[in-house]
Design a protein around this motif. Structure first.
Motif, PDB file in Angstrom:
ATOM      1  N   PHE A  16       0.830  -1.208   0.000  1.00  0.00           N
ATOM      2  CA  PHE A  16       0.000   0.000   0.000  1.00  0.00           C
ATOM      3  C   PHE A  16       0.862   1.256   0.000  1.00  0.00           C
ATOM      4  N   GLU A  20       1.268   3.714  -3.441  1.00  0.00           N
ATOM      5  CA  GLU A  20       0.683   5.058  -3.332  1.00  0.00           C
ATOM      6  C   GLU A  20       1.753   6.124  -3.517  1.00  0.00           C
ATOM      7  N   CYS A  21       2.957   5.858  -3.006  1.00  0.00           N
ATOM      8  CA  CYS A  21       4.059   6.810  -3.184  1.00  0.00           C
ATOM      9  C   CYS A  21       4.413   6.957  -4.659  1.00  0.00           C
ATOM     10  N   ARG A  23       2.581   6.282  -7.341  1.00  0.00           N
ATOM     11  CA  ARG A  23       1.498   6.915  -8.095  1.00  0.00           C
ATOM     12  C   ARG A  23       1.513   8.436  -7.902  1.00  0.00           C
ATOM     13  N   ARG A  24       1.761   8.857  -6.661  1.00  0.00           N
ATOM     14  CA  ARG A  24       1.793  10.301  -6.368  1.00  0.00           C
ATOM     15  C   ARG A  24       2.986  10.955  -7.062  1.00  0.00           C
ATOM     16  N   MET A 331      -1.425   3.663   3.155  1.00  0.00           N
ATOM     17  CA  MET A 331      -1.821   4.369   1.936  1.00  0.00           C
ATOM     18  C   MET A 331      -1.616   5.876   2.074  1.00  0.00           C
ATOM     19  N   ARG A 332      -2.003   6.418   3.209  1.00  0.00           N
ATOM     20  CA  ARG A 332      -1.863   7.860   3.421  1.00  0.00           C
ATOM     21  C   ARG A 332      -0.404   8.261   3.602  1.00  0.00           C
ATOM     22  N   ARG A 335       1.272   8.545   0.111  1.00  0.00           N
ATOM     23  CA  ARG A 335       1.034   9.816  -0.576  1.00  0.00           C
ATOM     24  C   ARG A 335       1.799  10.951   0.097  1.00  0.00           C
ATOM     25  N   ARG A 396      -7.726  -0.055  -5.810  1.00  0.00           N
ATOM     26  CA  ARG A 396      -7.091   1.048  -6.534  1.00  0.00           C
ATOM     27  C   ARG A 396      -7.679   1.320  -7.908  1.00  0.00           C
TER      28      ARG A 396
END
Length: 458
Positions: A16, A20-21, A23-24, A331-332, A335, A396
């Protein structure tokens, strides 16, 4: 002619946090600002909370394995392998590819999100005879194994063998263990109707944990509700109990009981990836000690997050509190750490990570669930709706959401199927065969390897 090289950002792990990292970074960085590389053995993100539903056949394996290459914007270079050591001084990550080739990958910024592995103890026979529930392969393998026990018990003329094949032991009263026991018990309960020679009363599931309570994070009332649901289904719950030793055909509990069984599933917690030990840096209960910005103190350009990092939990307002290793935090954090990497690249100030826990959901299969969204205690169908709604929304891609929803609807209408897929080989594969914990280097070996490679390059 001067050649200007772009900064190299290396992300370790495709859980996760890592995905997420990445993708950001892809969304917020222009292609000429930095090169992004991801190290992972598999080019997919596994939605781990739904793994018990794969083991029970409610979901297909590919429905929770989200391809990293589906996005048309995906430009990250993927190295198919695992990081086995990091030399922070030389800024080199040592990687073992899936073909066992050793690579040295230099970086300017590194994001460590290698996740966790199954926590084991020095219990005789544990790693030789127990199954884990941490990977997609393990979930698919366990499903085959459980159905195989029904087939073999049905064919056996030996009452002792039949009884041992129809007893199942799950160790770990956390979310993974509780959901695994609940989902697989429903599978065997439904499957035994197709075996007229088998006595349903012989099928017994045991859920044990050394802790005094089942899923203590849920609170007293919801924890008790979950226990009542499981006991009503016939699952025997033993708390304050663990495994003394494990054998191929029986398991001995610490209270002296000996349970004849061919199925021991070990879900008694996780520990940080062994990669963290190669850094020779400060840890908190095995997790890398980082700042609230998820930076490693004393090392520029090193970030860590997720299960392998002890990220301060500022939302709790308690000194020493760290974020739990849950998907919603990972996940947070992914990002947030991407934003901090970009801020560092652009000479801007980083921000500390703050997130208030949204609550907990536990899917016990069928119409059974307990949930605590935003502190509100729910049971039954409302809890099930919240649990599945949360998991569905967290997937996702729309393709993954469609597959999962279709699987759920098909299972609700048509019921379970009991087909063995053939993943199970004649040689059993147990806990020690799925997590390659012996592949990592020591800090000294990392430094020696990197130094030796540097000499050869000169």
């Amino acid at each position: 002619m001067n050649t200007v090289t772009r900064p190299r950002i290396l992300v370790v792990g495709a859980g996760f946090a890592g995905v997420e990292c990445v993708r950001r970074l892809e969304r917020k960085l222009s292609p000429d600002e930095a090169d992004v590389t991801l190290v992972t053995p598999f080019a997919y993100q596994l939605y781990l909370p739904l793994l018990p539903q794969v083991a029970s056949g409610v979901l297909t394996p590919q429905s929770i394995a989200v391809s990293l290459r589906r996005s048309k914007r995906y430009r990250t270079r993927i190295i198919p392998g695992g990081a086995i050591g990091v030399d922070l001084k030389s800024k080199v990550c040592v990687i073992r590819t899936i073909t066992d080739r050793i690579l040295d990958e230099p970086y300017d910024y590194i994001v460590l999100a290698p996740g966790s592995i199954t926590r084991t103890f020095d219990i005789p026979g544990l790693t030789d005879h127990a199954f884990g529930m941490k990977t997609l392969a393990e979930a698919a393998y366990i499903r085959d194994h459980v159905i195989a026990q029904l087939d073999l018990a049905d064919a056996s003329q030996d009452p002792a063998e039949r009884a041992s094949r129809l007893q199942f032991v799950v160790v770990g009263g956390g979310y993974a263990g509780t959901e695994t026991a609940a989902c697989l018990q429903r599978l065997t309960h439904a499957a035994v109707k197709r075996y007229p020679r088998l006595d349903p009363g012989l099928i017994k599931w045991h859920l044990i944990d050394i802790a005094p309570k089942l899923m203590p994070e849920l609170g007293e009332k919801l924890g008790r509700s979950a226990q009542e649901i499981l006991r009503r289904r016939g699952i025997e719950i033993s708390l304050g109990v663990s495994i003394a030793k494990a054998g191929p055909e029986e398991v001995t509990f610490t209270d002296g009981r000996v349970i004849p069984t061919r199925t021991l599933i070990w879900t008694a917690g996780v520990v940080a990836s062994p990669l963290i030990a190669t850094l020779d840096a400060e840890t908190v209960k095995g997790r890398l000690a980082v700042t609230a910005e998820m930076c490693l103190p004393g090392h520029d350009g090193v970030f860590a997050l997720g299960d392998s990092a002890a990220v301060p939990d500022l939302a709790k307002g308690q000194e020493g509190a760290v974020c739990p290793p849950t998907a919603q935090h990972a996940m947070r954090q992914g990002r947030h750490v991407a934003d901090n990497v970009i801020a560092t690249l652009r000479g801007q100030a980083m921000r500390p990570y703050v997130h208030k826990d949204l609550g907990l959901v536990v899917d016990l299969g069928g119409r059974d669930a307990v949930s605590k969204p935003l502190g509100v205690e729910l049971r039954g169908l409302p809890a099930q709706a919240v649990a599945r709604g949360y998991h569905w929304s967290a997937l996702r891609t729309n393709v993954a959401k469609t597959r999962v929803m279709t699987n759920w609807l098909l299972n609700a209408v048509a019921g379970d199927d009991f087909v063995r897929t053939g993943f199970q080989a004649r040689k059993p594969a147990k806990l020690k065969d799925f997590e390659y914990t012996d592949a990592y280097l020591t800090p000294e070996q990392v430094r020696a390897h990197v130094a030796g490679t540097a000499r050869l390059d000169r």
